[in-house]
Design a protein around this motif. Structure first.
Motif, PDB file in Angstrom:
ATOM      1  N   GLN A   1      11.852   9.955 -17.181  1.00 43.52           N
ATOM      2  CA  GLN A   1      13.093   9.529 -17.486  1.00 43.52           C
ATOM      3  C   GLN A   1      12.620   8.495 -18.681  1.00 43.52           C
ATOM      4  O   GLN A   1      13.301   8.468 -19.830  1.00 43.52           O
ATOM      5  CB  GLN A   1      13.514   8.326 -16.504  1.00 43.52           C
ATOM      6  N   ALA A   2      11.730   7.706 -18.622  1.00 45.51           N
ATOM      7  CA  ALA A   2      11.294   6.704 -19.851  1.00 45.51           C
ATOM      8  C   ALA A   2      11.158   7.598 -21.036  1.00 45.51           C
ATOM      9  O   ALA A   2      11.502   6.858 -22.160  1.00 45.51           O
ATOM     10  CB  ALA A   2      10.157   5.792 -19.469  1.00 45.51           C
ATOM     11  N   LEU A   3      10.358   8.632 -20.987  1.00 44.80           N
ATOM     12  CA  LEU A   3       9.864   9.012 -22.288  1.00 44.80           C
ATOM     13  C   LEU A   3      10.418  10.395 -22.511  1.00 44.80           C
ATOM     14  O   LEU A   3      10.032  11.195 -23.568  1.00 44.80           O
ATOM     15  CB  LEU A   3       8.219   9.509 -22.397  1.00 44.80           C
ATOM     16  N   ALA A   4      11.358  10.845 -21.610  1.00 41.96           N
ATOM     17  CA  ALA A   4      12.104  12.377 -21.823  1.00 41.96           C
ATOM     18  C   ALA A   4      11.456  13.191 -21.825  1.00 41.96           C
ATOM     19  O   ALA A   4      11.365  14.255 -22.701  1.00 41.96           O
ATOM     20  CB  ALA A   4      13.356  12.080 -23.241  1.00 41.96           C
ATOM     21  N   LEU A   5      10.524  13.398 -20.884  1.00 36.47           N
ATOM     22  CA  LEU A   5       9.390  14.268 -20.786  1.00 36.47           C
ATOM     23  C   LEU A   5       9.881  15.335 -19.604  1.00 36.47           C
ATOM     24  O   LEU A   5      10.882  15.135 -18.966  1.00 36.47           O
ATOM     25  CB  LEU A   5       8.020  13.773 -20.215  1.00 36.47           C
ATOM     26  N   ASP A   6       9.329  16.536 -20.122  1.00 39.32           N
ATOM     27  CA  ASP A   6       9.812  17.690 -19.110  1.00 39.32           C
ATOM     28  C   ASP A   6       9.091  17.649 -17.694  1.00 39.32           C
ATOM     29  O   ASP A   6       7.868  16.805 -17.676  1.00 39.32           O
ATOM     30  CB  ASP A   6       9.856  19.132 -19.726  1.00 39.32           C
TER      31      ASP A   6
ATOM     32  N   CYS B   1       7.032  19.035 -15.738  1.00 42.87           N
ATOM     33  CA  CYS B   1       5.643  19.493 -15.664  1.00 42.87           C
ATOM     34  C   CYS B   1       4.955  18.596 -16.306  1.00 42.87           C
ATOM     35  O   CYS B   1       3.593  18.050 -16.079  1.00 42.87           O
ATOM     36  CB  CYS B   1       5.590  20.986 -16.127  1.00 42.87           C
ATOM     37  N   ASP B   2       5.148  18.114 -17.501  1.00 38.49           N
ATOM     38  CA  ASP B   2       4.296  17.073 -18.403  1.00 38.49           C
ATOM     39  C   ASP B   2       4.362  15.886 -17.496  1.00 38.49           C
ATOM     40  O   ASP B   2       3.316  15.237 -17.544  1.00 38.49           O
ATOM     41  CB  ASP B   2       4.979  17.205 -19.794  1.00 38.49           C
ATOM     42  N   ALA B   3       5.328  15.390 -17.050  1.00 39.52           N
ATOM     43  CA  ALA B   3       5.446  14.035 -16.247  1.00 39.52           C
ATOM     44  C   ALA B   3       4.470  14.151 -15.285  1.00 39.52           C
ATOM     45  O   ALA B   3       3.708  13.191 -14.851  1.00 39.52           O
ATOM     46  CB  ALA B   3       6.838  13.834 -15.858  1.00 39.52           C
ATOM     47  N   ARG B   4       4.648  15.301 -14.468  1.00 44.78           N
ATOM     48  CA  ARG B   4       3.496  15.562 -13.275  1.00 44.78           C
ATOM     49  C   ARG B   4       2.338  15.376 -13.613  1.00 44.78           C
ATOM     50  O   ARG B   4       1.502  14.868 -12.970  1.00 44.78           O
ATOM     51  CB  ARG B   4       3.770  16.664 -12.418  1.00 44.78           C
ATOM     52  N   LEU B   5       1.901  16.369 -14.775  1.00 50.07           N
ATOM     53  CA  LEU B   5       0.532  16.409 -15.142  1.00 50.07           C
ATOM     54  C   LEU B   5       0.049  14.723 -15.543  1.00 50.07           C
ATOM     55  O   LEU B   5      -1.067  14.432 -15.031  1.00 50.07           O
ATOM     56  CB  LEU B   5       0.359  17.256 -16.344  1.00 50.07           C
TER      57      LEU B   5
ATOM     58  N   LEU C   1       0.790  -1.268   0.228  1.00 49.83           N
ATOM     59  CA  LEU C   1       0.041  -0.042   0.008  1.00 49.83           C
ATOM     60  C   LEU C   1       1.095   1.125   0.106  1.00 49.83           C
ATOM     61  O   LEU C   1       1.737   1.404   0.885  1.00 49.83           O
ATOM     62  CB  LEU C   1      -0.934   0.110   1.233  1.00 49.83           C
ATOM     63  N   SER C   2       0.445   2.081  -0.701  1.00 53.91           N
ATOM     64  CA  SER C   2       1.320   3.567  -0.618  1.00 53.91           C
ATOM     65  C   SER C   2       0.237   4.586  -0.761  1.00 53.91           C
ATOM     66  O   SER C   2      -0.889   4.525  -1.376  1.00 53.91           O
ATOM     67  CB  SER C   2       2.060   3.346  -1.829  1.00 53.91           C
ATOM     68  N   ALA C   3       0.872   5.811  -0.198  1.00 53.83           N
ATOM     69  CA  ALA C   3      -0.198   6.923  -0.419  1.00 53.83           C
ATOM     70  C   ALA C   3      -0.095   7.591  -1.698  1.00 53.83           C
ATOM     71  O   ALA C   3       0.853   7.325  -2.243  1.00 53.83           O
ATOM     72  CB  ALA C   3       0.384   7.995   0.708  1.00 53.83           C
ATOM     73  N   ILE C   4      -1.301   8.062  -2.070  1.00 47.93           N
ATOM     74  CA  ILE C   4      -1.191   8.810  -3.428  1.00 47.93           C
ATOM     75  C   ILE C   4      -0.075   9.628  -3.814  1.00 47.93           C
ATOM     76  O   ILE C   4       0.318   9.414  -4.841  1.00 47.93           O
ATOM     77  CB  ILE C   4      -2.619   9.304  -3.700  1.00 47.93           C
ATOM     78  N   ARG C   5       0.226  10.398  -2.828  1.00 45.15           N
ATOM     79  CA  ARG C   5       1.210  11.513  -3.214  1.00 45.15           C
ATOM     80  C   ARG C   5       2.706  10.620  -3.506  1.00 45.15           C
ATOM     81  O   ARG C   5       3.329  11.230  -4.394  1.00 45.15           O
ATOM     82  CB  ARG C   5       1.445  12.436  -2.028  1.00 45.15           C
ATOM     83  N   ASP C   6       2.834   9.754  -2.431  1.00 44.66           N
ATOM     84  CA  ASP C   6       4.077   8.877  -2.842  1.00 44.66           C
ATOM     85  C   ASP C   6       4.175   8.276  -4.105  1.00 44.66           C
ATOM     86  O   ASP C   6       5.245   8.337  -4.708  1.00 44.66           O
ATOM     87  CB  ASP C   6       4.281   8.125  -1.686  1.00 44.66           C
ATOM     88  N   ARG C   7       3.159   7.703  -4.331  1.00 47.44           N
ATOM     89  CA  ARG C   7       3.224   7.017  -5.856  1.00 47.44           C
ATOM     90  C   ARG C   7       3.210   8.014  -7.014  1.00 47.44           C
ATOM     91  O   ARG C   7       4.051   7.650  -8.061  1.00 47.44           O
ATOM     92  CB  ARG C   7       1.646   6.525  -6.006  1.00 47.44           C
ATOM     93  N   LEU C   8       2.593   9.099  -6.830  1.00 47.86           N
ATOM     94  CA  LEU C   8       2.499  10.172  -8.063  1.00 47.86           C
ATOM     95  C   LEU C   8       4.190  10.637  -8.081  1.00 47.86           C
ATOM     96  O   LEU C   8       4.483  10.802  -9.376  1.00 47.86           O
ATOM     97  CB  LEU C   8       1.604  11.233  -7.823  1.00 47.86           C
ATOM     98  N   GLY C   9       4.932  10.825  -6.785  1.00 48.69           N
ATOM     99  CA  GLY C   9       6.143  11.406  -6.671  1.00 48.69           C
ATOM    100  C   GLY C   9       7.042  10.262  -7.536  1.00 48.69           C
ATOM    101  O   GLY C   9       7.808  10.788  -8.525  1.00 48.69           O
ATOM    102  N   ALA C  10       6.922   9.056  -7.172  1.00 48.09           N
ATOM    103  CA  ALA C  10       7.848   8.158  -7.702  1.00 48.09           C
ATOM    104  C   ALA C  10       7.766   7.908  -9.196  1.00 48.09           C
ATOM    105  O   ALA C  10       8.483   7.812 -10.109  1.00 48.09           O
ATOM    106  CB  ALA C  10       7.612   6.762  -6.990  1.00 48.09           C
ATOM    107  N   ASP C  11       6.529   7.770  -9.726  1.00 47.61           N
ATOM    108  CA  ASP C  11       6.148   7.535 -10.879  1.00 47.61           C
ATOM    109  C   ASP C  11       6.503   8.662 -11.962  1.00 47.61           C
ATOM    110  O   ASP C  11       6.671   8.562 -13.091  1.00 47.61           O
ATOM    111  CB  ASP C  11       4.610   7.070 -11.186  1.00 47.61           C
ATOM    112  N   GLN C  12       6.048   9.781 -11.523  1.00 52.91           N
ATOM    113  CA  GLN C  12       6.530  11.133 -12.121  1.00 52.91           C
ATOM    114  C   GLN C  12       7.940  11.043 -12.758  1.00 52.91           C
ATOM    115  O   GLN C  12       8.304  11.137 -13.731  1.00 52.91           O
ATOM    116  CB  GLN C  12       6.389  12.360 -11.413  1.00 52.91           C
ATOM    117  N   ALA C  13       8.814  10.600 -11.788  1.00 55.31           N
ATOM    118  CA  ALA C  13      10.235  10.533 -11.976  1.00 55.31           C
ATOM    119  C   ALA C  13      10.443   9.458 -13.235  1.00 55.31           C
ATOM    120  O   ALA C  13      11.306   9.404 -13.970  1.00 55.31           O
ATOM    121  CB  ALA C  13      11.087  10.415 -10.789  1.00 55.31           C
ATOM    122  N   GLN C  14       9.698   8.255 -12.893  1.00 51.24           N
ATOM    123  CA  GLN C  14      10.041   7.187 -13.755  1.00 51.24           C
ATOM    124  C   GLN C  14       9.314   7.629 -15.401  1.00 51.24           C
ATOM    125  O   GLN C  14      10.310   7.251 -16.195  1.00 51.24           O
ATOM    126  CB  GLN C  14       9.149   5.900 -13.276  1.00 51.24           C
ATOM    127  N   LEU C  15       8.325   8.226 -15.217  1.00 54.46           N
ATOM    128  CA  LEU C  15       7.786   8.752 -16.628  1.00 54.46           C
ATOM    129  C   LEU C  15       8.623   9.754 -17.476  1.00 54.46           C
ATOM    130  O   LEU C  15       8.916   9.507 -18.703  1.00 54.46           O
ATOM    131  CB  LEU C  15       6.424   9.110 -16.348  1.00 54.46           C
TER     132      LEU C  15
END
Ligand code: GLN
Length: 285
Positions: A18-23, A25-29, A2-16
Motif C-alpha cells: 500500500q505504501a509504495l504501490a508495489l504489486d 509479488c514484489d511486496a512479498r519478495l 512477540l510474533s511469528a515470522i510468517r505473521d509479521r511478513l504477511g502484515a508487512d507485505q500488505a503495508q509495503l
C-alpha cells in the motif's frame, strides 16, 4: 509484542504494498529479503521456519530496515548491493541502481569485443562500474578505460573492480571526454548516460527520487549527454570503431540521426526485453 515470522511478513507485505504501490509479488519478495537480512538467513530458511517467534533483537533490526523501505528508500541502497549480469555489485546513493535493460548494452558490446586479441574499450559515465567491470571480466584481453565525473562514483567503481577481480580497467575522473588526454583511440566506446528529460514526472516517483539526478536527467529534452558524446566520440575512436549508446524508449530515431550526422554509419537500434528501443550503435571510419 512477540510474533511469528510468517505473521509479521504477511502484515508487512500488505503495508509495503500500500505504501509504495508495489504489486503483491514484489511486496512479498521485499519483506522476505528484509527479514532474511535482519535474521542473517536466506529466504529458503524463512519459508521453512515461518512458525518461529521473532527474537527482540532481530525484530528491531527488521523494523529498522522496513521503516527505511516504507519511506521509499530503494531496496538496492538499503542492502548496498545489486546483481547485474550474474555479478554482485556494491551500490550507494552516489550511483544509479543497475537496471536489467543495461544488460542489452553489455551483450551488444561483447559481440564487438574480440575474445582472442587485445581490444581497447571506453565506458563513459561508469557509475558503479557495472558495464566496464562486466566487460573486463568476460574479455580478459581487453584494455578498459572507465570514466566518471563523480569522484564518489569512481571510488565505488574501483572497489567493484577490486572485489570482482577485474584488473584490466583503468579509472579516470573526467567530464565525458574532457580529461581523457592522450590515452589513445578506442575500438569500442560504450555508455549508459543520463537521458531522462529534466521535467519528466517519473523523476519524482519510486526509486528515482533517491538516485543521483545528474546520472538520470540530461537537460530539458533528455538529449544533452547523448548529443555531447556523439559529437565528441569520433576523434577518440579507432578505424571501424563502434559507439554503443543506451537511451530512452523514444530516443532511438534521434540517436540514429545524430550518429549519422556525426559521420557514423551502419546505425542500428536494438530493442530491450520490454520491446522498446533501448540501444543504438554506429560505426566510424
Ligand atoms: N532507464 C532509466 C530510467 O528510465 C534511466 C537510466 C539513465 O538515465 N541512464 O529509469
Amino acid at each position: 509484542m512477540l510474533s511469528a515470522i510468517r505473521d509479521r511478513l504477511g502484515a508487512d507485505q500488505a503495508q509495503l504494498m500500500q505504501a509504495l504501490a508495489l504489486d503483491p509479488c514484489d511486496a512479498r519478495l521485499e519483506t522476505q529479503l528484509l527479514m532474511a537480512a535482519a535474521l542473517g538467513v536466506n529466504r529458503a530458511w524463512l519459508l521453512a521456519h515461518g512458525e518461529e517467534m521473532l527474537a527482540p533483537a532481530a525484530a528491531a533490526r527488521y523494523a529498522d530496515l522496513l521503516e527505511r523501505r516504507l519511506a521509499g528508500e530503494p531496496i538496492a541502497y538499503i542492502f548496498g548491493a545489486k546483481e547485474f549480469y550474474g555479478l554482485m555489485f556494491k551500490v550507494s546513493p552516489a550511483v544509479l541502481i543497475p537496471r536489467p535493460e543495461t544488460e542489452l548494452l553489455v551483450e551488444l558490446a561483447l559481440a564487438r569485443i574480440a575474445a582472442d586479441r587485445p581490444c581497447r574499450v571506453l565506458d563513459l559515465g561508469t557509475g558503479s562500474g557495472i558495464i566496464a567491470v562486466t566487460l573486463a571480466r568476460l574479455r580478459p584481453l581487453a584494455e578498459l578505460v572507465a570514466l566518471d565525473v563523480s569522484p564518489a562514483a569512481l571510488a565505488l567503481a574501483q572497489e567493484n573492480a577490486r572485489n570482482l577481480e577485474a584488473s584490466n580497467v583503468q579509472f579516470i575522473e573526467s567530464d565525458w571526454f574532457s580529461a581523457l588526454g592522450s590515452v589513445g583511440k578506442f575500438d569500442v566506446i560504450v555508455s549508459n548516460p543520463p537521458y531522462v528529460s529534466a521535467g519528466d514526472p517519473h523523476l519524482a516517483h519510486g526509486d528515482l527520487r533517491f538516485e543521483p539526478p545528474h546520472a538520470l536527467a540530461a537537460g530539458p529534452s533528455g538529449r544533452s549527454a547523448l548529443a555531447r558524446i556523439i559529437a565528441q566520440a569520433a576523434p577518440n575512436m579507432a578505424t571501424a570503431g563502434t559507439l554503443l549508446l543506451e537511451h530512452g524508449y523514444d530516443q532511438g530515431e534521434y540517436t540514429r540521426a545524430a550518429l549519422q550526422q556525426a559521420g557514423f554509419h551502419q546505425c542500428v537500434t536494438y530493442h530491450d526485453l520490454a520491446g522498446v528501443e533501448r540501444v543504438t550503435l554506429g560505426t566510424v571510419g
